[in-house]
Design a protein around this motif. Structure first.
Motif, short mmCIF file in Angstrom:
data_model
loop_
_atom_site.label_atom_id
_atom_site.label_comp_id
_atom_site.label_asym_id
_atom_site.label_seq_id
_atom_site.Cartn_x
_atom_site.Cartn_y
_atom_site.Cartn_z
N HIS A 271 0.85 -1.18 0.00
CA HIS A 271 0.00 0.00 0.00
C HIS A 271 0.89 1.24 0.00
O HIS A 271 2.11 1.16 0.11
CB HIS A 271 -0.89 -0.05 1.25
CG HIS A 271 -2.04 0.89 1.24
ND1 HIS A 271 -2.02 2.10 1.88
CD2 HIS A 271 -3.27 0.80 0.67
CE1 HIS A 271 -3.18 2.71 1.73
NE2 HIS A 271 -3.96 1.94 0.99
N THR B 20 -19.01 1.64 -0.85
CA THR B 20 -17.68 1.14 -1.21
C THR B 20 -17.31 1.58 -2.62
O THR B 20 -18.13 1.51 -3.54
CB THR B 20 -17.64 -0.40 -1.17
OG1 THR B 20 -17.97 -0.84 0.15
CG2 THR B 20 -16.28 -0.93 -1.56
N ARG B 21 -16.09 2.07 -2.78
CA ARG B 21 -15.46 2.18 -4.10
C ARG B 21 -13.99 1.86 -3.92
O ARG B 21 -13.23 2.61 -3.32
CB ARG B 21 -15.62 3.58 -4.71
CG ARG B 21 -14.98 3.66 -6.12
CD ARG B 21 -14.93 5.06 -6.68
NE ARG B 21 -16.22 5.50 -7.18
CZ ARG B 21 -16.89 6.54 -6.71
NH1 ARG B 21 -16.39 7.23 -5.69
NH2 ARG B 21 -18.05 6.89 -7.21
N LEU B 22 -13.57 0.70 -4.41
CA LEU B 22 -12.20 0.24 -4.27
C LEU B 22 -11.55 0.09 -5.64
O LEU B 22 -12.22 -0.18 -6.64
CB LEU B 22 -12.16 -1.11 -3.54
CG LEU B 22 -12.66 -1.12 -2.09
CD1 LEU B 22 -12.73 -2.55 -1.57
CD2 LEU B 22 -11.77 -0.28 -1.20
N CYS C 185 -8.29 -10.87 -5.71
CA CYS C 185 -8.96 -9.96 -4.80
C CYS C 185 -9.74 -10.77 -3.77
O CYS C 185 -10.34 -11.80 -4.11
CB CYS C 185 -9.91 -9.03 -5.56
SG CYS C 185 -10.73 -7.79 -4.53
N LEU D 279 -12.60 -9.86 -0.89
CA LEU D 279 -13.47 -8.84 -0.32
C LEU D 279 -14.20 -9.40 0.89
O LEU D 279 -14.72 -10.52 0.85
CB LEU D 279 -14.50 -8.38 -1.36
CG LEU D 279 -13.93 -7.73 -2.62
CD1 LEU D 279 -15.04 -7.50 -3.64
CD2 LEU D 279 -13.23 -6.41 -2.29
N GLN E 197 -13.17 -1.50 -10.90
CA GLN E 197 -13.77 -0.76 -9.80
C GLN E 197 -14.68 -1.70 -9.02
O GLN E 197 -15.55 -2.35 -9.59
CB GLN E 197 -14.58 0.42 -10.30
CG GLN E 197 -15.32 1.17 -9.20
CD GLN E 197 -16.15 2.32 -9.73
OE1 GLN E 197 -15.73 3.46 -9.74
NE2 GLN E 197 -17.35 2.00 -10.17
N ARG F 256 -20.29 -1.08 3.25
CA ARG F 256 -18.86 -0.85 3.13
C ARG F 256 -18.13 -2.17 3.22
O ARG F 256 -18.28 -2.92 4.19
CB ARG F 256 -18.34 0.09 4.22
CG ARG F 256 -16.86 0.39 4.03
CD ARG F 256 -16.27 1.26 5.08
NE ARG F 256 -14.84 1.45 4.83
CZ ARG F 256 -14.00 1.98 5.69
NH1 ARG F 256 -14.44 2.42 6.85
NH2 ARG F 256 -12.73 2.11 5.39
N HIS G 16 -5.99 -6.93 -2.27
CA HIS G 16 -5.70 -7.13 -3.69
C HIS G 16 -4.32 -7.76 -3.84
O HIS G 16 -3.50 -7.73 -2.91
CB HIS G 16 -5.71 -5.80 -4.44
CG HIS G 16 -4.53 -4.93 -4.09
ND1 HIS G 16 -3.43 -4.81 -4.90
CD2 HIS G 16 -4.29 -4.16 -3.00
CE1 HIS G 16 -2.55 -3.98 -4.33
NE2 HIS G 16 -3.04 -3.58 -3.18
N HIS H 87 -3.68 -4.83 1.44
CA HIS H 87 -5.02 -4.26 1.47
C HIS H 87 -5.17 -3.22 0.36
O HIS H 87 -4.21 -2.60 -0.10
CB HIS H 87 -5.34 -3.65 2.84
CG HIS H 87 -4.36 -2.63 3.33
ND1 HIS H 87 -4.47 -1.29 3.05
CD2 HIS H 87 -3.25 -2.76 4.09
CE1 HIS H 87 -3.49 -0.64 3.63
NE2 HIS H 87 -2.72 -1.50 4.26
N MET H 88 -6.42 -3.01 -0.06
CA MET H 88 -6.73 -2.13 -1.18
C MET H 88 -6.91 -0.70 -0.71
O MET H 88 -7.02 -0.43 0.49
CB MET H 88 -8.02 -2.60 -1.87
CG MET H 88 -7.96 -4.03 -2.36
SD MET H 88 -9.56 -4.67 -2.90
CE MET H 88 -9.72 -3.86 -4.48
N GLY I 95 -9.35 2.86 -1.26
CA GLY I 95 -10.62 3.37 -1.75
C GLY I 95 -10.56 4.86 -1.94
O GLY I 95 -9.65 5.54 -1.48
#
Length: 666
Positions: free
Chosen positions: A279, A554-556, A569, A571, A637, A644, A649, A662-663, A665
């Motif tokens: 990250h 959520t938007r990752l 991925c 989730l 996306q 949430r 990833h 971790h991803m 957002g």
């Protein structure tokens, strides 16, 4: 001794929510220590030296003079006083002087005054009648960045003007090679930025500038949130560079809406045998970092220290110790301004061995560091490498006596979820990690969930002492309990458990360690607990990146891999409250595939059971033809407007290697 600068303050949304959930990040140290203005800062200090009687006026409530002095030492020989505007600041010690009210500056008869503020015209006008004739006035405006870079020209220290971060960039050509790739998204366009760009400055290990350039963000993109990639191989070729390993300074300029630069960093070899992802580095240098697991036999543990300032890190300023131990081993090396050095933690702590955990004494000299584990080579092959990052250990927290009383309102409350990857391919081990100096104990339990959200097993771990290091091996747990995960994978949640009392502060962290059964390749990821998916809020939880709490959407960002890599991925639909109180049977998650220009290629639903998880590969959810159309720079996306999610990833190179973290957002 820590640098006398403020980088981050524990703040909350009452003081003003900012997109990116950045309540407490400071801009002053970024403004003074920016690589572009370092030469201007040194010149300002040189301009002050010839005067006989220098006065400093420090008018604002952020102690700017000590921040400036930390990077560019203010002359003392000709200093006649430090003066302040706020009565509350009178009597403090700054630059070794007891501060006096600015009304006393005339009696000091200065021939030069340094006003330690940006946007200083108003301060200059207000004290003009107090200054002797001919007194020359200097201000920090001499160190301003170009106006063309600024998102808000009327308020220089606006956080939107200082959306910066550091990345680790390495490119080595010998043998199988070692390369790096920064991948992010132009999420600022989604907030209305018309002409954003990245100003980039690459430093070598000695802090010398290798390259400096501006990368326009999507002038030909057809939509917002398009992907951006910075590849060490392309940089090497573009600028004719030899091997390098150093810092890439990233500054997002002319932006809107979001003042945090987030990215994923992939590290890989030419064949893909070496593969890691991490990250972003976090933009605020901290006093302490933790969550670094000690090496196993045959491993070498390196800490990549990236000096984040325009002044050296002196010898003896960086150290390491075992978490819970008092003895600190101080490194006797130094790091030049903006330099990068690999510190051998095994030499500093020769008796440390897994599952011991290591705490890093950082003194606010560098952003969240990465560590690299190098295994011994076998059969003529180079040893495998993996890179992961430590996390910020908070020094400003205290135990929260209210937490044990809130169960009826917040259910499980703070949840630290970690994936259990498909058991037929990976080993999964998790490890709670103290991440606050206030955490002398962790009263917790571990709960193992199948992907469908049902509980497979749980264990009360007790009130773990700070010095305790207790890993949870999923293989052993399942074998001992004679249970299984029907879906073949799932996740673990660490939650507080006060059945025997104990203290907690909400900053619960855990480390996930994963090993590919076919190759022995490993990856590590660390993160902290949050409150998930409830409509009421507690201390600004559930967090939100796009609006005030609670964050219930959520938007990752999931970047695609280039051949031979396939994006993976995992989730997790974690929920603090039971489904019957606030929930739904499954999420309404949608995966949308975009190409590098933000053109939509394909879309597919991915429902996730409440309290469960989903693991997938890009190649399994999208057709090969669609992935080929997405091409280089393509990304997925992960969007859900009903809940949430927390995501991890990575990339997989068949049975040879993989990576996981971790991803982010936006």
């Amino acid at each position: 001794m820590a640098l006398k600068i403020d980088t981050f303050t524990n703040a909350d949304a009452r003081g003003g929510w900012r997109p990116g959930n950045n309540f407490g990040g400071h801009s002053l140290f970024k403004a003074l220590g920016h690589p572009k203005v370092a030469a201007l800062g040194r010149r300002l200090i040189e301009d002050l030296k010839p005067f006989a009687r220098l006065a400093v006026y420090d008018p604002e409530a952020q102690d700017a003079v000590d921040h400036l002095d930390a990077f560019f030492p203010v002359p003392r020989a000709n200093l006649v006083g430090v003066f302040v505007q706020r009565i509350e600041d009178i009597g403090q010690t700054r630059l070794g002087q007891v501060t006096r009210p600015v009304t006393a500056i005339a009696a000091a008869a200065p021939d030069a005054v340094l006003i330690t503020a940006f946007d200083a015209a108003i301060h200059k006008a207000q004290i003009a009648r107090l200054l002797p004739a001919g007194c020359q006035v200097f201000t920090l405006d001499a160190m301003r960045l170009p106006d063309a870079w600024l998102s808000n020209r009327s308020r220089y220290l606006d956080p939107l003007n200082f959306a910066t971060n550091f990345a680790f960039l390495r490119d080595e050509a010998a043998g199988d090679g070692l390369h790096t790739r920064v991948v992010t998204a132009n999420y600022w366009a989604g907030y209305g930025a018309a002409d954003p760009a990245l100003w980039l400055c690459l430093f070598d290990g000695d802090g010398a500038v290798l390259a400096e350039w501006t990368e326009p963000l999507g002038p030909d993109a057809s939509g917002a949130f398009h992907a951006v990639a910075i590849d060490s191989r392309a940089i090497r070729q573009r600028f004719g560079l030899a091997d390098f390993a150093g810092s890439l300074f990233i500054h997002a300029i002319r932006i809107k809406g979001h003042d945090v630069v987030k990215y994923a960093l992939d590290s890989f070899s030419g064949s893909g045998r070496q593969l890691s992802c991490t990250h972003d580095a976090n933009a605020w240098p901290a006093d302490l970092y933790a969550g670094v697991p000690a090496p196993k036999p045959g491993e070498r543990l390196l800490l990549w220290v990236q000096n984040s300032h325009p002044m050296p890190i002196p010898a003896g300023a960086v150290g390491a110790n075992l978490v819970g131990a008092q003895d600190i081993a101080w490194w006797d090396g130094s790091v030049p301004p903006f330099g990068t050095v690999a510190v051998d933690l095994g030499r500093l702590l020769p008796d440390a061995k897994f599952p011991d955990q290591i705490e890093i004494q950082a003194g606010r000299y560098f952003v969240r560091p990465r560590y690299e584990v190098v295994q011994a080579g076998t059969d003529g092959q180079a040893g495998r490498r993996r890179i992961a990052h430590a996390n910020v250990e908070r020094t400003d927290l205290k135990p929260n006596p209210d937490l044990p009383k809130l169960g009826d309102l917040i259910g499980k409350g703070y949840i630290m979820p970690l994936p259990v990857l498909p058991l037929d391919q990976w080993k999964s081990v998790t490890l709670p990690t103290p991440m606050s100096t206030a955490q002398q104990e962790l009263p917790i339990r571990a709960v193992l969930y199948d992907a469908d959200g049902t509980v497979a097993a749980e264990e009360y771990l007790g009130r773990l002492a700070r010095r305790d290091s207790r890993p949870c091996d999923v293989d052993a747990w399942l074998a001992a309990g004679r249970t299984r995960l029907p879906s073949g994978y799932g996740h673990i949640e660490y939650v507080y458990d006060f059945r025997e009392g104990g203290e907690a502060d909400g900053w619960l962290h855990a480390l996930g360690l994963y090993e590919q059964r076919s190759s022995g390749h490993a990856a590590e990821t660390i993160f902290g607990a949050h409150i998930y998916n409830m409509p009421i809020t507690y201390r600004d939880e559930p967090q939100s990146y796009t609006h005030r709490p609670p964050g219930l959407t959520t938007r990752l960002f999931l970047r695609l891999g280039e051949a031979p890599f396939d994006a993976i991925c995992h989730l997790v639909y974690a929920a603090s409250l039971p489904r019957e109180v606030y929930g739904q049977p499954q999420s309404q998650t949608v995966l949308t595939l975009f190409d590098g220009r933000a053109v939509k290629i394909a879309e597919t639903p991915l429902p996730i059971p409440h309290g469960g998880s989903r693991f997938f590969r890009a190649s399994e959810v999208f057709a090969a033809a669609d992935l080929q159309r997405a091409g280089r720079g393509g990304w997925i996306q992960v969007r859900d407007t009903s809940c949430r999610l927390f995501g991890f990833h990575g990339l997989q190179n068949g049975a040879e290697s993989f990576c996981l973290d971790h991803m982010f957002g936006f």
